[in-house]
Design a protein around this motif. Structure first.
Motif, PDB file in Angstrom:
ATOM      1  N   TYR A  29      42.230 -12.207  32.839  1.00 38.96           N
ATOM      2  CA  TYR A  29      43.336 -11.690  33.565  1.00 38.96           C
ATOM      3  C   TYR A  29      44.632 -12.661  33.089  1.00 38.96           C
ATOM      4  N   PHE A  30      45.739 -12.117  32.184  1.00 38.78           N
ATOM      5  CA  PHE A  30      46.828 -13.136  32.128  1.00 38.78           C
ATOM      6  C   PHE A  30      48.173 -12.238  32.218  1.00 38.78           C
ATOM      7  N   ASN A  31      48.979 -12.746  32.928  1.00 42.82           N
ATOM      8  CA  ASN A  31      50.315 -12.164  33.490  1.00 42.82           C
ATOM      9  C   ASN A  31      51.203 -13.138  33.405  1.00 42.82           C
ATOM     10  N   PRO A  32      52.165 -13.336  32.364  1.00 47.97           N
ATOM     11  CA  PRO A  32      52.894 -14.472  32.178  1.00 47.97           C
ATOM     12  C   PRO A  32      53.759 -14.629  33.431  1.00 47.97           C
ATOM     13  N   THR A  33      54.275 -13.669  34.259  1.00 42.59           N
ATOM     14  CA  THR A  33      54.998 -13.446  35.357  1.00 42.59           C
ATOM     15  C   THR A  33      54.208 -13.918  36.648  1.00 42.59           C
ATOM     16  N   ASN A  34      52.697 -14.056  36.667  1.00 48.45           N
ATOM     17  CA  ASN A  34      52.145 -14.498  37.774  1.00 48.45           C
ATOM     18  C   ASN A  34      51.219 -15.607  37.391  1.00 48.45           C
ATOM     19  N   ILE A  35      51.633 -16.755  37.174  1.00 51.78           N
ATOM     20  CA  ILE A  35      50.875 -18.067  36.858  1.00 51.78           C
ATOM     21  C   ILE A  35      50.323 -18.638  37.947  1.00 51.78           C
ATOM     22  N   ASN A  36      51.288 -18.810  38.912  1.00 48.29           N
ATOM     23  CA  ASN A  36      51.156 -19.556  40.155  1.00 48.29           C
ATOM     24  C   ASN A  36      52.169 -19.063  41.301  1.00 48.29           C
ATOM     25  N   PHE A  37      52.075 -19.624  42.432  1.00 51.91           N
ATOM     26  CA  PHE A  37      53.232 -19.769  43.418  1.00 51.91           C
ATOM     27  C   PHE A  37      53.616 -21.049  44.149  1.00 51.91           C
ATOM     28  N   GLY A  38      54.207 -21.919  43.331  1.00 56.00           N
ATOM     29  CA  GLY A  38      54.566 -23.039  43.833  1.00 56.00           C
ATOM     30  C   GLY A  38      53.736 -23.997  43.555  1.00 56.00           C
ATOM     31  N   VAL A  39      52.878 -24.729  44.014  1.00 59.74           N
ATOM     32  CA  VAL A  39      51.678 -25.716  43.660  1.00 59.74           C
ATOM     33  C   VAL A  39      50.299 -24.898  43.731  1.00 59.74           C
ATOM     34  N   LEU A  40      50.512 -23.504  44.373  1.00 63.42           N
ATOM     35  CA  LEU A  40      49.230 -22.661  44.454  1.00 63.42           C
ATOM     36  C   LEU A  40      48.972 -22.127  43.012  1.00 63.42           C
ATOM     37  N   ARG A  41      47.777 -22.451  42.337  1.00 62.74           N
ATOM     38  CA  ARG A  41      47.671 -22.067  41.226  1.00 62.74           C
ATOM     39  C   ARG A  41      46.468 -21.075  40.975  1.00 62.74           C
ATOM     40  N   VAL A  42      45.473 -20.987  42.037  1.00 65.11           N
ATOM     41  CA  VAL A  42      44.549 -19.997  41.706  1.00 65.11           C
ATOM     42  C   VAL A  42      44.027 -19.538  43.099  1.00 65.11           C
ATOM     43  N   ILE A  43      43.954 -18.153  43.476  1.00 63.62           N
ATOM     44  CA  ILE A  43      42.915 -17.679  44.493  1.00 63.62           C
ATOM     45  C   ILE A  43      42.311 -16.522  43.848  1.00 63.62           C
ATOM     46  N   ASN A  44      41.130 -16.626  43.691  1.00 62.07           N
ATOM     47  CA  ASN A  44      39.836 -15.769  43.471  1.00 62.07           C
ATOM     48  C   ASN A  44      39.038 -15.328  44.603  1.00 62.07           C
TER      49      ASN A  44
END
Length: 234
Positions: A29-44
């Protein structure tokens, strides 16, 4: 500012043994507008069938927090740690200069966990592992601070200015969460159903919150995780 994220719009993956919902770009899953939220990179949000899991693999320069929702998670790593965690319990690994680890479901029940990756405040830390067996009742109708930065008060401390809170809110109960000026937060509705500032959230939905207080009313008994950090931290 608040923004609801419907779980139906999130990334999805089903490998048979692993069924995942990706809050941010990850794997296929790759969305260039949805990489991170501040320092938060991943929630799976991962579902792992019995007797399966992630075999030994490497990580580097990432703060990794795993929050067990159901079932049992068994961790092993190249630092010699091995641990099995259950519902509501938390593990932390600072990958730092490099570490190998595995994560498996060795039980006969499906495992559900949130896998959270946070950018560290600098690269090159010595790898580190920790876990904490929180009493479930500590989060009943109360925000429980499970993770903080090094200057914070939580039992688990990571290398970043971040706080992670969890809450179980009983049906018809209300609770607030204040995000102060210069701060932002990412909320996950793990279980249940609620209204938050006039937005309706179902299980697995999420919300971005910037410099605003939210008011949660549980339509049914609900379970939340909030990651609070400095605003637009990278």
């Amino acid at each position: 500012m608040i923004r609801k994220i419907d779980s139906k719009t999130m990334g999805k993956s089903n490998l048979g043994w692993l069924n995942s919902t990706f809050h941010f770009s990850f794997a296929e899953y790759f969305n260039p507008t949805n990489i991170n939220f501040g320092v938060l990179r991943v929630i799976n949000d991962d579902l792992i069938i019995p007797h399966e899991g992630f075999d030994t693999h490497p990580h580097q320069d990432m703060e990794i927090v795993s929050y067990v929702i159901a079932g049992e998670l068994t961790h092993a790593d190249s630092m010699g740690n091995k641990r099995t965690l259950k519902r509501g319990q938390v593990q932390y690994m600072s990958a730092g200069t490099g570490v190998f680890h595995s994560e498996h479901n060795l039980s006969d029940e499906t495992l559900r966990l949130l896998q959270i990756w946070i950018f560290p405040d600098k690269k090159g830390y010595q790898p580190n592992y920790g876990d904490y067996l929180f009493d479930w009742d500590l989060r009943k109708n109360n925000w429980l601070n499970i993770v903080s930065g090094k200057n914070g008060d939580a039992p688990i401390k990571i290398n970043q200015d971040v706080n992670i809170y969890v809450l179980e809110l009983e049906k018809d109960m209300e609770e607030k969460f204040e995000v102060e000026k210069g701060r932002q937060a990412y909320l996950v509705q793990i279980e249940g159903e609620a209204n938050i500032n006039e937005e309706h959230l179902n299980a697995r939905d999420a919300m971005e919150i910037k410099e605003e207080t939210i008011s949660i009313k549980a339509i049914e008994t609900s379970h939340y995780l909030v990651i609070e950090m400095r605003k637009d931290g990278i």
